[in-house]
Design a protein around this motif. Sequence first.
Motif, PDB file in Angstrom:
ATOM      1  N   TRP A  57     -12.097  -0.741   2.019  1.00  0.00           N
ATOM      2  CA  TRP A  57     -10.992  -0.827   1.055  1.00  0.00           C
ATOM      3  C   TRP A  57     -10.573   0.566   0.591  1.00  0.00           C
ATOM      4  O   TRP A  57      -9.371   0.895   0.568  1.00  0.00           O
ATOM      5  N   ALA A  58     -11.543   1.397   0.217  1.00  0.00           N
ATOM      6  CA  ALA A  58     -11.225   2.729  -0.292  1.00  0.00           C
ATOM      7  C   ALA A  58     -10.539   3.568   0.777  1.00  0.00           C
ATOM      8  O   ALA A  58      -9.573   4.299   0.483  1.00  0.00           O
ATOM      9  N   ARG A  59     -11.000   3.480   2.038  1.00  0.00           N
ATOM     10  CA  ARG A  59     -10.369   4.250   3.114  1.00  0.00           C
ATOM     11  C   ARG A  59      -8.930   3.807   3.323  1.00  0.00           C
ATOM     12  O   ARG A  59      -8.043   4.634   3.576  1.00  0.00           O
ATOM     13  N   ALA A  60      -8.675   2.504   3.216  1.00  0.00           N
ATOM     14  CA  ALA A  60      -7.308   2.007   3.368  1.00  0.00           C
ATOM     15  C   ALA A  60      -6.419   2.503   2.228  1.00  0.00           C
ATOM     16  O   ALA A  60      -5.261   2.882   2.449  1.00  0.00           O
ATOM     17  N   ARG A  61      -6.930   2.518   1.003  1.00  0.00           N
ATOM     18  CA  ARG A  61      -6.145   2.999  -0.141  1.00  0.00           C
ATOM     19  C   ARG A  61      -5.844   4.497  -0.007  1.00  0.00           C
ATOM     20  O   ARG A  61      -4.740   4.946  -0.342  1.00  0.00           O
ATOM     21  N   ILE A  62      -6.802   5.255   0.482  1.00  0.00           N
ATOM     22  CA  ILE A  62      -6.569   6.676   0.698  1.00  0.00           C
ATOM     23  C   ILE A  62      -5.479   6.880   1.750  1.00  0.00           C
ATOM     24  O   ILE A  62      -4.592   7.727   1.601  1.00  0.00           O
ATOM     25  N   GLY A  63      -5.531   6.083   2.815  1.00  0.00           N
ATOM     26  CA  GLY A  63      -4.497   6.167   3.831  1.00  0.00           C
ATOM     27  C   GLY A  63      -3.114   5.846   3.297  1.00  0.00           C
ATOM     28  O   GLY A  63      -2.129   6.498   3.661  1.00  0.00           O
ATOM     29  N   GLU A  64      -3.025   4.857   2.420  1.00  0.00           N
ATOM     30  CA  GLU A  64      -1.732   4.525   1.815  1.00  0.00           C
ATOM     31  C   GLU A  64      -1.212   5.663   0.945  1.00  0.00           C
ATOM     32  O   GLU A  64      -0.008   5.954   0.942  1.00  0.00           O
ATOM     33  N   ALA A  65      -2.116   6.309   0.201  1.00  0.00           N
ATOM     34  CA  ALA A  65      -1.691   7.432  -0.631  1.00  0.00           C
ATOM     35  C   ALA A  65      -1.204   8.596   0.227  1.00  0.00           C
ATOM     36  O   ALA A  65      -0.217   9.271  -0.123  1.00  0.00           O
ATOM     37  N   THR A  78       5.861  10.512   3.076  1.00  0.00           N
ATOM     38  CA  THR A  78       7.194   9.904   3.100  1.00  0.00           C
ATOM     39  C   THR A  78       7.951  10.070   1.793  1.00  0.00           C
ATOM     40  O   THR A  78       9.076   9.589   1.666  1.00  0.00           O
ATOM     41  N   GLY A  79       7.350  10.742   0.797  1.00  0.00           N
ATOM     42  CA  GLY A  79       8.053  11.025  -0.443  1.00  0.00           C
ATOM     43  C   GLY A  79       8.011   9.935  -1.484  1.00  0.00           C
ATOM     44  O   GLY A  79       8.672  10.045  -2.528  1.00  0.00           O
ATOM     45  N   ARG A  80       7.256   8.862  -1.255  1.00  0.00           N
ATOM     46  CA  ARG A  80       7.173   7.795  -2.266  1.00  0.00           C
ATOM     47  C   ARG A  80       6.250   8.169  -3.418  1.00  0.00           C
ATOM     48  O   ARG A  80       6.280   7.543  -4.465  1.00  0.00           O
ATOM     49  N   MET A  81       5.403   9.178  -3.217  1.00  0.00           N
ATOM     50  CA  MET A  81       4.578   9.743  -4.280  1.00  0.00           C
ATOM     51  C   MET A  81       4.701  11.258  -4.225  1.00  0.00           C
ATOM     52  O   MET A  81       4.868  11.830  -3.148  1.00  0.00           O
ATOM     53  N   THR A  82       4.637  11.888  -5.396  1.00  0.00           N
ATOM     54  CA  THR A  82       4.598  13.346  -5.376  1.00  0.00           C
ATOM     55  C   THR A  82       3.267  13.804  -4.788  1.00  0.00           C
ATOM     56  O   THR A  82       2.273  13.073  -4.799  1.00  0.00           O
ATOM     57  N   ALA A  83       3.250  15.025  -4.290  1.00  0.00           N
ATOM     58  CA  ALA A  83       2.017  15.555  -3.716  1.00  0.00           C
ATOM     59  C   ALA A  83       0.905  15.583  -4.758  1.00  0.00           C
ATOM     60  O   ALA A  83      -0.257  15.272  -4.453  1.00  0.00           O
ATOM     61  N   GLU A  84       1.255  15.910  -5.991  1.00  0.00           N
ATOM     62  CA  GLU A  84       0.242  15.986  -7.048  1.00  0.00           C
ATOM     63  C   GLU A  84      -0.338  14.614  -7.348  1.00  0.00           C
ATOM     64  O   GLU A  84      -1.571  14.463  -7.485  1.00  0.00           O
ATOM     65  N   ALA A 143      -0.373  11.922  -5.377  1.00  0.00           N
ATOM     66  CA  ALA A 143      -1.129  11.428  -4.222  1.00  0.00           C
ATOM     67  C   ALA A 143      -2.495  12.112  -4.140  1.00  0.00           C
ATOM     68  O   ALA A 143      -3.520  11.454  -3.921  1.00  0.00           O
ATOM     69  N   ASP A 144      -2.512  13.430  -4.332  1.00  0.00           N
ATOM     70  CA  ASP A 144      -3.780  14.154  -4.265  1.00  0.00           C
ATOM     71  C   ASP A 144      -4.748  13.691  -5.349  1.00  0.00           C
ATOM     72  O   ASP A 144      -5.961  13.585  -5.113  1.00  0.00           O
ATOM     73  N   ALA A 145      -4.226  13.426  -6.539  1.00  0.00           N
ATOM     74  CA  ALA A 145      -5.087  12.950  -7.624  1.00  0.00           C
ATOM     75  C   ALA A 145      -5.707  11.606  -7.275  1.00  0.00           C
ATOM     76  O   ALA A 145      -6.904  11.367  -7.509  1.00  0.00           O
ATOM     77  N   ALA A 146      -4.910  10.703  -6.693  1.00  0.00           N
ATOM     78  CA  ALA A 146      -5.420   9.381  -6.323  1.00  0.00           C
ATOM     79  C   ALA A 146      -6.454   9.490  -5.206  1.00  0.00           C
ATOM     80  O   ALA A 146      -7.496   8.821  -5.223  1.00  0.00           O
ATOM     81  N   ILE A 147      -6.178  10.346  -4.222  1.00  0.00           N
ATOM     82  CA  ILE A 147      -7.103  10.512  -3.092  1.00  0.00           C
ATOM     83  C   ILE A 147      -8.420  11.111  -3.575  1.00  0.00           C
ATOM     84  O   ILE A 147      -9.506  10.640  -3.201  1.00  0.00           O
ATOM     85  N   LEU A 148      -8.339  12.137  -4.410  1.00  0.00           N
ATOM     86  CA  LEU A 148      -9.551  12.804  -4.881  1.00  0.00           C
ATOM     87  C   LEU A 148     -10.408  11.860  -5.722  1.00  0.00           C
ATOM     88  O   LEU A 148     -11.639  11.852  -5.594  1.00  0.00           O
ATOM     89  N   ARG A 149      -9.774  11.065  -6.560  1.00  0.00           N
ATOM     90  CA  ARG A 149     -10.532  10.121  -7.392  1.00  0.00           C
ATOM     91  C   ARG A 149     -11.288   9.127  -6.528  1.00  0.00           C
ATOM     92  O   ARG A 149     -12.490   8.905  -6.719  1.00  0.00           O
ATOM     93  N   LEU A 150     -10.614   8.527  -5.548  1.00  0.00           N
ATOM     94  CA  LEU A 150     -11.265   7.556  -4.676  1.00  0.00           C
ATOM     95  C   LEU A 150     -12.351   8.198  -3.824  1.00  0.00           C
ATOM     96  O   LEU A 150     -13.431   7.629  -3.630  1.00  0.00           O
ATOM     97  N   ALA A 194      -5.193  -4.432  -4.187  1.00  0.00           N
ATOM     98  CA  ALA A 194      -5.178  -4.887  -2.800  1.00  0.00           C
ATOM     99  C   ALA A 194      -4.567  -3.839  -1.885  1.00  0.00           C
ATOM    100  O   ALA A 194      -3.725  -3.027  -2.295  1.00  0.00           O
ATOM    101  N   SER A 195      -4.998  -3.850  -0.638  1.00  0.00           N
ATOM    102  CA  SER A 195      -4.449  -2.989   0.405  1.00  0.00           C
ATOM    103  C   SER A 195      -4.321  -3.804   1.695  1.00  0.00           C
ATOM    104  O   SER A 195      -5.242  -4.551   2.041  1.00  0.00           O
ATOM    105  N   PRO A 196      -3.180  -3.727   2.388  1.00  0.00           N
ATOM    106  CA  PRO A 196      -2.017  -2.903   2.076  1.00  0.00           C
ATOM    107  C   PRO A 196      -1.182  -3.488   0.942  1.00  0.00           C
ATOM    108  O   PRO A 196      -1.176  -4.709   0.729  1.00  0.00           O
ATOM    109  N   ALA A 197      -0.484  -2.590   0.232  1.00  0.00           N
ATOM    110  CA  ALA A 197       0.351  -3.041  -0.876  1.00  0.00           C
ATOM    111  C   ALA A 197       1.526  -3.873  -0.373  1.00  0.00           C
ATOM    112  O   ALA A 197       1.929  -4.852  -1.007  1.00  0.00           O
ATOM    113  N   ALA A 198       2.106  -3.477   0.759  1.00  0.00           N
ATOM    114  CA  ALA A 198       3.189  -4.235   1.395  1.00  0.00           C
ATOM    115  C   ALA A 198       2.705  -4.675   2.771  1.00  0.00           C
ATOM    116  O   ALA A 198       2.288  -3.850   3.576  1.00  0.00           O
ATOM    117  N   LEU A 199       2.774  -5.975   3.052  1.00  0.00           N
ATOM    118  CA  LEU A 199       2.255  -6.498   4.311  1.00  0.00           C
ATOM    119  C   LEU A 199       3.268  -6.304   5.438  1.00  0.00           C
ATOM    120  O   LEU A 199       4.479  -6.409   5.231  1.00  0.00           O
TER     121      LEU A 199
END
Length: 716
Positions: free
Chosen positions: A573-581, A587-593, A595-602, A514-519
């Motif tokens: 949905w996919a665009r929203a998930r990419i935005g969250e990543a 903001t530092g909640r994910m490493t750059a590596e 986040a990039d892996a998640a964005i590229l996969r989607l 689901a997106s957003p993960a936090a409402l």
Amino acid sequence: MHRHPFPEPLPRNLLVGPLVAAVLALLGGPPAKAEEGGGGTLLLRHGGGAPVEAPRLAADAAIAVSGPTARATITQAFRNTTAEWVEGTYLFPLPEDAAVDAMRLVVGDRVIVADIRERQAAKRDYEAARAEGKTAALTEQQRPNLFTNAVANIAPGETVLVQIQYQQSVRRSGDTYSLRLPTVAAPRYSPAPPPVQRTADGPAEPDPVPDRHAITAPVLDPARHAPINPLTLSVDLKAGFTLGAVTSATHAITVEAPSARERRIALTDGATAADRDFELTWTPAPGTAPAIGLFRERKAGADSVLAVVTPPAAALPAAPPPRDVIFVIDNSGSMGGTSIRQAKAGLLAGLDRLRPGDRFNVIRFDDTMETIFPDLAPADDGHLAEARRFVASLEARGGTEMLAPLRAALRDADPEGTGRVRQVVFLTDGAIGDEARIFSAIAQERGRTRLFMVGIGSAPNGHLMRHAAELGRGTFTQIATVDQVADRMRDLLLKLESPVVTDLAATFSEEAEASPAALPDLYRGEPVTIAARMRNATGTLTLTGRIGGQPWRTVLNLDEAETGTGIGIGKVWARARIGEAETARITGRMTAEAADAAILRLALEQGLTTRLTSLVAIDATPRRPAGTRLARTDLPLNLPAGWDFEALFGRDLPQDPVSTRPGRRAEHGPAELIPASTRSISLPQTGTASDLLLLTGAGLLGLALLLRARLPRVAP
């Protein structure tokens, strides 16, 4: 890459749109002001070489709204009016949530369908095709709402079409639905890079805008040249309910009503200058507004679900808690003209809504900043009068250094709260290039503060404004015209005074992404929108929260969701998930590596253009003769409507129609526009059958007008 006829039957708007755009390009769009001795021709210098005539550009936007989503086709027609082979690069905006997933390059009777590739690979393939003399197009994302198209090897006298498609969600606030199409990339201020040197503690700070050259373009001075880049637009609106009013506050429109649930919208003037956002709003007929919108779409063996729920409004408390309100107003050069008047009127309206017991302060900024009071002041007559005088005296000037005033506004001397509500109202056009620094500061320093962004002017930076409000747990309000100030500021100020829906949570009974993960927190009239992907859309979705301190809960049966095809929920949905990543990376909640892996996969899975992926289309056959020069140019843009060129770029400019002033525009790389009257060389004239083209264009336009006159119309 393919070279073949259209791979599938094209919808009507995809066929008609390019024809309209091509005719506009052939005719040259709106007439340019004649320069002394030059007839208004635009010339571009690039890299110190000889000036080259700028390619003509026209665009058509065809948007189909299907319930909660919209599918848009943007056709850009590049017309080479010279006798040289040309490469044109054009900077253009799209909605901040646009999921760009398709591109076609049309050269004569050949249609080349683009592939999605990793960004660097797409760039290498495009550059190789350009060197080989092949016609090619490359679509790259520079920001989530800012893209570039590069088109290589446009033959002399030729028109090349680039068709881009994207999916986006429809906005809803209360009973009002809206759709926005940006049409011009406003000039952005980029803070100067730090000195290139090492310090005692290590390397120097990184450049706050490392891609500053990619987000700038030549800008026409409207005092010296008429608008260019004409735009035609049509909207096929199928709302899914009986419609009431359909209006646009930004453009004159005509509205046809094929049925009670459908509208067809077009620009009254046929074509308009691309110099302001287009906004369309619609409301349901009385008594037909859906309280819950639940939709699903099945594709590639999975279901995508979109839920739009408006919680019941809570009654205003008898004694609202006292507030600490910090108003921040942007008085930089980009706010010149009508924008500063709108911002000042909006701030004065905010001051008028303060109550006894509230405290406030006002911060203004350009490339300096000033706080009117040393600390929060009581909202009494004396302090309010001083604030009104301060606001009335503001003038637009200088750069847009936003980080320092934002941090000053978020700085909280009482982080525990002691019973007071703390709010920041930030009025700006958001015309900056260092968005990432702003997002990071909000995420790290927001504390208990709620941040309310007010987008001012005809072309605000929607990506900055909306995402900053989301991170600051506030809302985004756009004020496009002076006429909207009173109503939209009233609605915003009511939200500031209204209790929020807090502690929101969404729970699916079956496994779902689901997106957003936090409402977020919600304010009066604001719906909660949840997009999800699951193997099968079965079971329930439970929403819980607190309204006015009381528990609230609603359960949605996913089996009752309205089933649709072609409404693109999966892309949304996919665009929203990419935005969250992306946010998690900044903001530092994910490493750059990670986040990039998640964005590229989607992106590769859904075929979306992102920071890491691009669309590239390459014709198979080389066309430019070996050894023939290729002239490279950046196409010029209009100044957004209502902006003041001199306030933006300064008054000490050479007599040319654009600015290359450092700070607002890049310090290196872009082409520079000069008026034809100043040229000292003779350019080769195009060898086209111009008379025949003009007659053909006039005939097609006459036929279109005749057909349009025979169609029934319904006033909005």
